[in-house]
Design a protein around this motif. Structure first.
Motif, PDB file in Angstrom:
ATOM      1  N   GLN A 131     -79.711 -44.283 -18.888  1.00 30.57           N
ATOM      2  CA  GLN A 131     -78.606 -44.905 -19.620  1.00 30.57           C
ATOM      3  C   GLN A 131     -77.707 -43.784 -20.168  1.00 30.57           C
ATOM      4  O   GLN A 131     -78.099 -42.621 -20.184  1.00 30.57           O
ATOM      5  CB  GLN A 131     -79.133 -45.783 -20.751  1.00 30.57           C
ATOM      6  N   LYS A 132     -76.542 -44.144 -20.576  1.00 26.87           N
ATOM      7  CA  LYS A 132     -75.564 -43.149 -21.044  1.00 26.87           C
ATOM      8  C   LYS A 132     -76.067 -42.489 -22.327  1.00 26.87           C
ATOM      9  O   LYS A 132     -76.587 -43.146 -23.222  1.00 26.87           O
ATOM     10  CB  LYS A 132     -74.209 -43.837 -21.292  1.00 26.87           C
ATOM     11  N   ARG A 133     -75.912 -41.151 -22.383  1.00 22.30           N
ATOM     12  CA  ARG A 133     -76.360 -40.388 -23.546  1.00 22.30           C
ATOM     13  C   ARG A 133     -75.198 -39.572 -24.115  1.00 22.30           C
ATOM     14  O   ARG A 133     -74.298 -39.160 -23.358  1.00 22.30           O
ATOM     15  CB  ARG A 133     -77.486 -39.434 -23.142  1.00 22.30           C
ATOM     16  N   PRO A 134     -75.237 -39.275 -25.423  1.00 27.11           N
ATOM     17  CA  PRO A 134     -74.168 -38.473 -26.042  1.00 27.11           C
ATOM     18  C   PRO A 134     -74.383 -36.974 -25.871  1.00 27.11           C
ATOM     19  O   PRO A 134     -73.715 -36.171 -26.525  1.00 27.11           O
ATOM     20  CB  PRO A 134     -74.249 -38.878 -27.520  1.00 27.11           C
ATOM     21  N   PHE A 135     -75.303 -36.555 -25.019  1.00 24.89           N
ATOM     22  CA  PHE A 135     -75.565 -35.143 -24.771  1.00 24.89           C
ATOM     23  C   PHE A 135     -75.655 -34.943 -23.256  1.00 24.89           C
ATOM     24  O   PHE A 135     -75.833 -35.897 -22.483  1.00 24.89           O
ATOM     25  CB  PHE A 135     -76.857 -34.683 -25.461  1.00 24.89           C
ATOM     26  N   SER A 136     -75.555 -33.710 -22.838  1.00 27.03           N
ATOM     27  CA  SER A 136     -75.501 -33.419 -21.399  1.00 27.03           C
ATOM     28  C   SER A 136     -76.895 -33.098 -20.843  1.00 27.03           C
ATOM     29  O   SER A 136     -77.826 -32.781 -21.587  1.00 27.03           O
ATOM     30  CB  SER A 136     -74.579 -32.230 -21.140  1.00 27.03           C
TER      31      SER A 136
END
Length: 268
Positions: A131-136
Motif C-alpha cells: 500500500q502507499k507509504r509516506p517514505f521511500s
C-alpha cells in the motif's frame, strides 16, 4: 497274449522308483543334532558389552581428531541478526507501521526470500509497500541494512584461531541475497571466510540437513574434523546428527572455552 500283457505290466511296476525313506535316527542322535544346531558358529550370540566398548572407542576417536575447519553462522555469532523481530519492531516505530500486519506478512514471505526465490524488492512489495507509504523504498532499505552490527570479540577470536591453527572457515547461514551481500562487504567477512554456503545461494534453509551435507561436500573436510558455531539449538542438533562437533553459542567466553576443549586455543 494275456500272459505277455501281464509280464509288461509287471515290468513297468518294477521300473518305478522306490519312495525315499528318512534315515532312522535314535533319540540320542536327535538330541545331539539339535544341540549342534543350537551352538553352530554361524549362530553365535552377540556380546552387548563388546558392542558398547566398540561404539565408545569410535566416539573417542572422533573427539580426538584434530579440527581443521570451522563452520560458522553469521547472525548471532559474527554479527547481530540481520532482520529479526527486534529490528522489525524498531522499523514499525520508526516508520509508524502496524506491527501485527507487518509480522504476518513477513512470516509468509521471509523463508522464500532467504532461499533466494524472492529479491529484496519482491519482499518489500509484499510486506511493506503493498500500500502507499509516506517514505521511500530507499529509506526503508537503508534502515534494514543499518540494523546489522558486528560482534568484534567473535570476529577477532575466529581470526586468531584461523591464523594459529591454519583453519578453513566456512559460513553456513540463512540469509537473503541483498542483506547477505551488504553484511559480507560492510564487515569485510570475505577477508576472513573462505566459503559462503548461504541459503540464498544454495536454495536450502537450515534446519534442512542437506545444507550441511552440501557444506561438507564443498569444504571437502570430513565431519569429524569440523567444529560448528551456532546460536540456534535445533541447528546445533542437526549438525551433531551428521557427526559435526558443535558449539551452542551464547557468549564469547563460553564459546572460546568450548573451542579450547576441542584443541583450538587462541593466542595467549
Amino acid at each position: 497274449m494275456e500272459q505277455m500283457a501281464c509280464r509288461k505290466r509287471e515290468n513297468r511296476r518294477s521300473r518305478r522308483p522306490l519312495p525315499a525313506t528318512a534315515p532312522h535316527t535314535s533319540g540320542r542322535d536327535a538330541r545331539e543334532t539339535a544341540q549342534g544346531r543350537r551352538w553352530a558358529p554361524t549362530e553365535r550370540r552377540s556380546n552387548p558389552m563388546a558392542a558398547m566398548i566398540q561404539s565408545a572407542n569410535h566416539k573417542n576417536d572422533g573427539e580426538n581428531t584434530a579440527i581443521t575447519c570451522l563452520f560458522l553462522d553469521i547472525g548471532g555469532v559474527l554479527l547481530t541478526d540481520g532482520w529479526d523481530r527486534h529490528a522489525r519492531e524498531r522499523a514499525a516505530i520508526n516508520f509508524k507501521l502496524e506491527l501485527a500486519e507487518i509480522e504476518e506478512r513477513h512470516h509468509l514471505a521471509w523463508d522464500t526470500y532467504q532461499e533466494g526465490k524472492l529479491t529484496l524488492e519482491d519482499y518489500l512489495d509484499w510486506v511493506v509497500f503493498h500500500q502507499k507509504r509516506p517514505f521511500s523504498r530507499a529509506q526503508f532499505r537503508h534502515f534494514m541494512f543499518e540494523q546489522s552490527k558486528p560482534h568484534p570479540e567473535m570476529i577477532e577470536l575466529v581470526t586468531q584461531l584461523k591464523l594459529r591453527h591454519s583453519l578453513k572457515i566456512a559460513v553456513v547461514s540463512n540469509e537473503g541475497r541483498e542483506l547477505n551481500a551488504y553484511r559480507i562487504a560492510q564487515f569485510k567477512l570475505d577477508e576472513l571466510v573462505d566459503l559462503f554456503i548461504s541459503s540464498c545461494f544454495v536454495h536450502l534453509l537450515k534446519p534442512d540437513a542437506d545444507i550441511f551435507r552440501l557444506a561438507l561436500d564443498i569444504a571437502q573436510v570430513p565431519a569429524r574434523q569440523i567444529a560448528y558455531i551456532e546460536n540456534t539449538p535445533m541447528f546445533v542438533q542437526v549438525a551433531e546428527s551428521l557427526g559435526i562437533r558443535s558449539v551452542l553459542h551464547t557468549d564469547y567466553a563460553s564459546t572460546s572455552a568450548t573451542l579450547a576443549s576441542f584443541g583450538l586455543q587462541r593466542e595467549s
